[in-house]
Design an enzyme around this catalytic site. Structure first.
Site, PDB file in Angstrom:
ATOM      1  N   GLY A 133       0.666  -0.439   0.259  1.00  0.00           N
ATOM      2  CA  GLY A 133       0.351   0.125  -0.189  1.00  0.00           C
ATOM      3  C   GLY A 133       1.021   1.325   0.327  1.00  0.00           C
ATOM      4  O   GLY A 133      -0.046   2.322   0.607  1.00  0.00           O
ATOM      5  N   ILE A 134       1.883   1.506  -0.696  1.00  0.00           N
ATOM      6  CA  ILE A 134       2.660   2.173  -0.677  1.00  0.00           C
ATOM      7  C   ILE A 134       3.014   2.921  -2.083  1.00  0.00           C
ATOM      8  O   ILE A 134       3.889   4.068  -1.935  1.00  0.00           O
ATOM      9  CB  ILE A 134       3.895   2.357   0.165  1.00  0.00           C
ATOM     10  CG1 ILE A 134       4.861   0.621  -0.782  1.00  0.00           C
ATOM     11  CG2 ILE A 134       3.788   1.916   1.689  1.00  0.00           C
ATOM     12  CD1 ILE A 134       5.608   0.982  -1.869  1.00  0.00           C
ATOM     13  N   THR A 149       1.993   0.863  -7.920  1.00  0.00           N
ATOM     14  CA  THR A 149       1.244   0.387  -9.133  1.00  0.00           C
ATOM     15  C   THR A 149       1.055   2.170  -9.582  1.00  0.00           C
ATOM     16  O   THR A 149       1.639   2.193 -10.895  1.00  0.00           O
ATOM     17  CB  THR A 149      -0.184   0.128  -8.929  1.00  0.00           C
ATOM     18  OG1 THR A 149      -0.333  -1.611  -8.490  1.00  0.00           O
ATOM     19  CG2 THR A 149      -0.866   0.163 -10.473  1.00  0.00           C
ATOM     20  N   LYS A 194       2.234  -8.099 -13.688  1.00  0.00           N
ATOM     21  CA  LYS A 194       1.992  -8.235 -12.660  1.00  0.00           C
ATOM     22  C   LYS A 194       2.216  -9.974 -12.085  1.00  0.00           C
ATOM     23  O   LYS A 194       0.731 -10.354 -12.749  1.00  0.00           O
ATOM     24  CB  LYS A 194       0.896  -7.118 -12.055  1.00  0.00           C
ATOM     25  CG  LYS A 194       0.364  -7.985 -10.647  1.00  0.00           C
ATOM     26  CD  LYS A 194       0.841  -6.733  -9.891  1.00  0.00           C
ATOM     27  CE  LYS A 194       0.095  -6.959  -8.438  1.00  0.00           C
ATOM     28  NZ  LYS A 194       1.000  -6.233  -7.518  1.00  0.00           N
ATOM     29  N   ASP A 227      -4.741  -3.292 -10.289  1.00  0.00           N
ATOM     30  CA  ASP A 227      -3.040  -3.255 -10.325  1.00  0.00           C
ATOM     31  C   ASP A 227      -3.661  -3.525 -11.444  1.00  0.00           C
ATOM     32  O   ASP A 227      -2.452  -2.208 -12.901  1.00  0.00           O
ATOM     33  CB  ASP A 227      -2.809  -3.587  -9.377  1.00  0.00           C
ATOM     34  CG  ASP A 227      -2.605  -2.941  -7.731  1.00  0.00           C
ATOM     35  OD1 ASP A 227      -3.598  -1.382  -7.551  1.00  0.00           O
ATOM     36  OD2 ASP A 227      -2.473  -2.925  -6.887  1.00  0.00           O
ATOM     37  N   GLU A 265       5.444  -5.182 -11.663  1.00  0.00           N
ATOM     38  CA  GLU A 265       5.210  -4.951 -10.592  1.00  0.00           C
ATOM     39  C   GLU A 265       4.966  -6.479  -9.638  1.00  0.00           C
ATOM     40  O   GLU A 265       4.508  -7.505  -9.729  1.00  0.00           O
ATOM     41  CB  GLU A 265       4.358  -4.065 -10.653  1.00  0.00           C
ATOM     42  CG  GLU A 265       4.075  -3.251  -8.954  1.00  0.00           C
ATOM     43  CD  GLU A 265       2.463  -2.788  -9.480  1.00  0.00           C
ATOM     44  OE1 GLU A 265       1.465  -3.304  -8.310  1.00  0.00           O
ATOM     45  OE2 GLU A 265       2.162  -2.150  -9.834  1.00  0.00           O
ATOM     46  N   GLY A 301       3.397  -6.763  -2.025  1.00  0.00           N
ATOM     47  CA  GLY A 301       3.732  -5.916  -1.020  1.00  0.00           C
ATOM     48  C   GLY A 301       5.002  -5.291  -0.904  1.00  0.00           C
ATOM     49  O   GLY A 301       5.438  -5.123  -2.201  1.00  0.00           O
TER      50      GLY A 301
END
Length: 224
Positions: free
Chosen positions: A14-15, A18, A39, A56, A117, A120
């Site tokens: 969550g930083i 994407t 992904k 994402d 990508e 986490g």
């Protein structure tokens, strides 16, 4: 383009991996190159008429030119919003590197640059047998680290960079992604990150909750 493919990881979940990855795709395209996202493993997918799709991964597909087939871009699309190991077990899927290698090869044949990508943070495993380092090593990719700029980010960034190096892999750059608009002394924190991370900064993405990826590409500084 100096790096025809690279792996985007983060200091945590969550930083903004994407956000950074789509901005990177647009920045590469702005230089006149074709670029596609990948992904390899995505959890938290939703059912669509075309199968399980991840938000994402769809963002990466939209930012790609040419736009690859979804199943190639996201070979493992898992329904539950859990760690991949748990989400895969829920649906009886055993993650393997071979399908990911094949998909990556297809994407490399489609575009000049592939932005892969991860899931986490760096140490988040893909399965009981596989870490992200195993995938990155197999695909022979350098790593770009996205730092979620919030309280604790210096510690998280240094630990992540050290873990990447300990895995015998090369981190070629880092991106500061501002995710906490209330953070105090943000300039000082970013300066300290630059002093302590032994790789160039590829950009600083400002807090823009509704910004489009194409607009954020202007904040990316790709190496020559």
């Amino acid at each position: 383009m100096q790096f025809p493919a690279f792996y985007v990881t983060g200091t945590d979940t969550g930083i903004g991996k994407t956000v950074a990855s789509t901005a990177l795709l647009h920045a590469v395209r702005a230089r006149g190159h074709t670029a596609v996202g990948m992904k390899p493993v995505a959890s938290g997918c939703v059912a669509t008429p075309q199968g399980w799709h991840n938000e994402d991964a769809l963002a990466l597909q939209a930012a790609s030119q040419p736009q690859p087939d979804y199943a190639t871009l996201n070979p493992y699309a898992l329904p539950a919003a859990l760690a991949p190991e748990l989400a895969a077990a829920d649906v009886g899927v055993s993650l393997s590197l071979v399908p990911l290698q094949l998909a990556f090869a297809q994407l490399r044949a489609q575009a000049e640059v592939v932005v892969v990508e991860g899931v986490g943070g760096w140490a988040a495993p893909l399965s009981a047998q596989l870490d992200q380092a195993d995938l990155v090593r197999t695909l022979q990719l350098p790593v770009v680290l996205v730092v979620g700029v919030r309280l604790g980010c210096i510690n998280h960034a240094r630990l992540t960079a050290a873990a990447i190096a300990a895995d015998g892999l090369r981190c070629i750059g880092w991106i500061a992604n501002e995710i906490d608009p209330q953070m105090e002394r943000i300039e000082d924190n970013i300066r300290m990150l630059g002093q302590r991370l032994a790789m160039p900064c590829w950009g600083r993405i400002p807090w823009r909750p509704n910004a489009q990826a194409e607009g954020l590409a202007q904040h990316i500084r790709l190496p020559e």
